[in-house]
Write a protein that holds these residues in place. Structure first.
Motif, PDB file in Angstrom:
ATOM      1  N   TYR A 204       2.481  10.731  12.223  1.00 42.41           N
ATOM      2  CA  TYR A 204       3.045   9.617  11.457  1.00 42.41           C
ATOM      3  C   TYR A 204       4.210   8.967  12.199  1.00 42.41           C
ATOM      4  CZ  TYR A 204       0.094  11.250   7.695  1.00 42.41           C
ATOM      5  OH  TYR A 204      -1.008  11.615   6.964  1.00 42.41           O
ATOM      6  N   GLU A 205       4.929   9.764  12.993  1.00 44.64           N
ATOM      7  CA  GLU A 205       6.056   9.214  13.744  1.00 44.64           C
ATOM      8  C   GLU A 205       5.591   8.309  14.880  1.00 44.64           C
ATOM      9  OE1 GLU A 205      10.163  10.731  15.911  1.00 44.64           O
ATOM     10  OE2 GLU A 205       8.432  12.073  15.868  1.00 44.64           O
ATOM     11  N   THR A 206       4.492   8.651  15.525  1.00 49.07           N
ATOM     12  CA  THR A 206       4.099   7.951  16.749  1.00 49.07           C
ATOM     13  C   THR A 206       3.066   6.851  16.550  1.00 49.07           C
ATOM     14  OG1 THR A 206       2.436   9.674  17.195  1.00 49.07           O
ATOM     15  CG2 THR A 206       4.617   9.960  18.177  1.00 49.07           C
ATOM     16  N   HIS A 207       2.311   6.869  15.453  1.00 46.78           N
ATOM     17  CA  HIS A 207       1.282   5.839  15.281  1.00 46.78           C
ATOM     18  C   HIS A 207       1.917   4.508  14.909  1.00 46.78           C
ATOM     19  CE1 HIS A 207       1.133   4.901  10.959  1.00 46.78           C
ATOM     20  NE2 HIS A 207       1.527   6.133  10.769  1.00 46.78           N
ATOM     21  N   ASP A 208       1.153   3.425  15.050  1.00 43.50           N
ATOM     22  CA  ASP A 208       1.705   2.092  14.792  1.00 43.50           C
ATOM     23  C   ASP A 208       0.884   1.287  13.792  1.00 43.50           C
ATOM     24  OD1 ASP A 208      -0.510   1.578  16.299  1.00 43.50           O
ATOM     25  OD2 ASP A 208       0.516   0.481  17.900  1.00 43.50           O
ATOM     26  N   PHE A 209       0.118   1.992  12.919  1.00 44.39           N
ATOM     27  CA  PHE A 209      -0.671   1.234  11.936  1.00 44.39           C
ATOM     28  C   PHE A 209      -0.315   1.599  10.489  1.00 44.39           C
ATOM     29  CE2 PHE A 209      -3.127   4.764  13.662  1.00 44.39           C
ATOM     30  CZ  PHE A 209      -3.567   5.445  12.552  1.00 44.39           C
ATOM     31  N   TYR A 210       0.875   2.166  10.295  1.00 41.82           N
ATOM     32  CA  TYR A 210       1.457   2.341   8.958  1.00 41.82           C
ATOM     33  C   TYR A 210       0.530   3.119   8.020  1.00 41.82           C
ATOM     34  CZ  TYR A 210       4.626  -1.208  10.760  1.00 41.82           C
ATOM     35  OH  TYR A 210       5.517  -1.896  11.539  1.00 41.82           O
ATOM     36  N   SER A 211       0.037   4.241   8.487  1.00 46.13           N
ATOM     37  CA  SER A 211      -0.946   5.007   7.714  1.00 46.13           C
ATOM     38  C   SER A 211      -0.310   5.704   6.514  1.00 46.13           C
ATOM     39  CB  SER A 211      -1.597   6.067   8.616  1.00 46.13           C
ATOM     40  OG  SER A 211      -2.515   6.839   7.898  1.00 46.13           O
ATOM     41  N   GLY A 212      -0.737   5.273   5.322  1.00 45.12           N
ATOM     42  CA  GLY A 212      -0.407   5.987   4.095  1.00 45.12           C
ATOM     43  C   GLY A 212       0.990   5.845   3.572  1.00 45.12           C
ATOM     44  N   CYS A 213       1.829   4.986   4.162  1.00 43.07           N
ATOM     45  CA  CYS A 213       3.263   5.014   3.887  1.00 43.07           C
ATOM     46  C   CYS A 213       3.719   3.907   2.933  1.00 43.07           C
ATOM     47  CB  CYS A 213       4.031   4.896   5.195  1.00 43.07           C
ATOM     48  SG  CYS A 213       3.652   3.368   6.105  1.00 43.07           S
ATOM     49  N   ILE A 214       4.994   3.999   2.541  1.00 40.22           N
ATOM     50  CA  ILE A 214       5.671   2.907   1.864  1.00 40.22           C
ATOM     51  C   ILE A 214       6.115   1.909   2.927  1.00 40.22           C
ATOM     52  CG2 ILE A 214       7.739   2.248   0.573  1.00 40.22           C
ATOM     53  CD1 ILE A 214       5.717   3.589  -1.169  1.00 40.22           C
ATOM     54  N   VAL A 215       5.852   0.624   2.701  1.00 38.95           N
ATOM     55  CA  VAL A 215       6.182  -0.407   3.680  1.00 38.95           C
ATOM     56  C   VAL A 215       7.241  -1.343   3.099  1.00 38.95           C
ATOM     57  CG1 VAL A 215       5.284  -2.423   4.897  1.00 38.95           C
ATOM     58  CG2 VAL A 215       3.956  -0.322   4.863  1.00 38.95           C
ATOM     59  N   GLY A 216       8.280  -1.638   3.888  1.00 42.10           N
ATOM     60  CA  GLY A 216       9.330  -2.550   3.478  1.00 42.10           C
ATOM     61  C   GLY A 216      10.530  -2.423   4.422  1.00 42.10           C
ATOM     62  N   ARG A 217      11.506  -3.231   4.324  1.00 39.30           N
ATOM     63  CA  ARG A 217      11.996  -3.907   3.154  1.00 39.30           C
ATOM     64  C   ARG A 217      11.073  -5.045   2.721  1.00 39.30           C
ATOM     65  NH1 ARG A 217      18.417  -5.494   2.683  1.00 39.30           N
ATOM     66  NH2 ARG A 217      18.541  -3.339   3.455  1.00 39.30           N
ATOM     67  N   VAL A 218      10.418  -5.727   3.643  1.00 38.22           N
ATOM     68  CA  VAL A 218       9.451  -6.759   3.278  1.00 38.22           C
ATOM     69  C   VAL A 218       8.119  -6.436   3.939  1.00 38.22           C
ATOM     70  CG1 VAL A 218       8.814  -9.191   3.480  1.00 38.22           C
ATOM     71  CG2 VAL A 218      11.174  -8.563   2.924  1.00 38.22           C
ATOM     72  N   ALA A 219       7.106  -6.186   3.133  1.00 46.23           N
ATOM     73  CA  ALA A 219       5.765  -5.976   3.665  1.00 46.23           C
ATOM     74  C   ALA A 219       5.198  -7.305   4.160  1.00 46.23           C
ATOM     75  CB  ALA A 219       4.851  -5.398   2.586  1.00 46.23           C
ATOM     76  N   SER A 220       4.272  -7.214   5.106  1.00 45.45           N
ATOM     77  CA  SER A 220       3.630  -8.359   5.746  1.00 45.45           C
ATOM     78  C   SER A 220       4.543  -8.946   6.820  1.00 45.45           C
ATOM     79  CB  SER A 220       3.205  -9.427   4.733  1.00 45.45           C
ATOM     80  OG  SER A 220       2.296 -10.337   5.339  1.00 45.45           O
TER      81      SER A 220
END
Length: 232
Positions: free
Chosen positions: A62-78
């Motif tokens: 999870y630390e090294t990947h770059d496709f945001y697998s399974g996580c909370i995204v923000g402060r602003v998603a997209s």
């Protein structure tokens, strides 16, 4: 319901934890405090198991990947074009972590790339994190709380469904944009079964979506109710 166990260390040496709940309804769910990343969603029966979530075996993935697998995204998603926005007459410049010209999912160290505080409260997980003023260019000290719970639906005394619920709230001491989302990747045939293109998704008719430019993948700024613009 929730049991805590080690989930490895980050490159900094910081230890992370995994929280697992066996619902007793044939569903087992695991989530880590790193980015509140959903790690597995397993359906079980008498002689087999099927994990329908794409995930990693320990926190290093999870630390090294770059496709945001399974996580909370923000402060602003997209995406935010050029990493710039104006608020209350002031222009802010955010970090450019996507193609050097776009701000994506909260920046290099957004909410997906931090270890959250977590407390088991009854049958829920209570995650919290404070993002300091100026992080990735955003104004204000942002306090975020995410409550994770598992609910069941019954009919005629029989359990007919199991639901994972995430309730997210945030407050800030300055005006700031906020657009949190949850970013899991599912394959209902099982994570190692190949393509998920034949999976079907049900979206509630009160939901809406933001169309994106097909080339830049930037939001077009218009909001459409799903019930008026069916997705195919």
């Amino acid at each position: 319901m929730w049991k805590k166990e080690p989930f490895g260390k980050l490159s900094s040496g910081k230890e992370c934890s995994l929280y697992t709940a066996d619902t007793g309804t044939g569903v087992r769910i695991s989530i880590t405090d790193y980015g509140i990343s959903l790690v597995s969603f397993v359906f079980t029966d008498s002689d087999s198991e099927r994990d329908v979530l794409l995930g990693f075996d320990d926190v290093s993935g999870y630390e090294t990947h770059d496709f945001y697998s399974g996580c909370i995204v923000g402060r602003v998603a997209s995406r935010i074009a050029d990493g710039k926005f104006e608020l209350d007459g002031k222009e802010y410049q955010l970090t450019l972590n996507n193609n050097n010209d776009t701000h994506l999912h909260g920046g290099f160290i957004g909410l997906s790339k931090v270890v959250w505080d977590c407390e088991i409260v009854g049958d829920t997980l209570q995650f919290s994190h404070t993002q300091p003023d100026g992080t990735e260019g955003y104004p204000g000290n942002l306090e975020v709380v995410v409550t994770v719970s598992i609910r069941t639906k019954s009919r005629g005394g029989k359990i007919t469904g199991t639901f994972l619920s995430l309730d997210m709230s945030a407050r800030c001491d300055q005006a700031t944009p906020i657009n949190l989302t949850f970013h899991p990747y599912f394959n209902m045939d099982g994570q190692d079964s190949g393509s998920a293109l034949d999976n079907k998704l049900t979206v509630f008719d009160y939901a809406g979506y933001l169309p994106m430019d097909p080339e830049t993948v930037l939001p077009l700024g218009r909001y459409y109710p799903v019930k008026e613009h069916l997705l195919t």
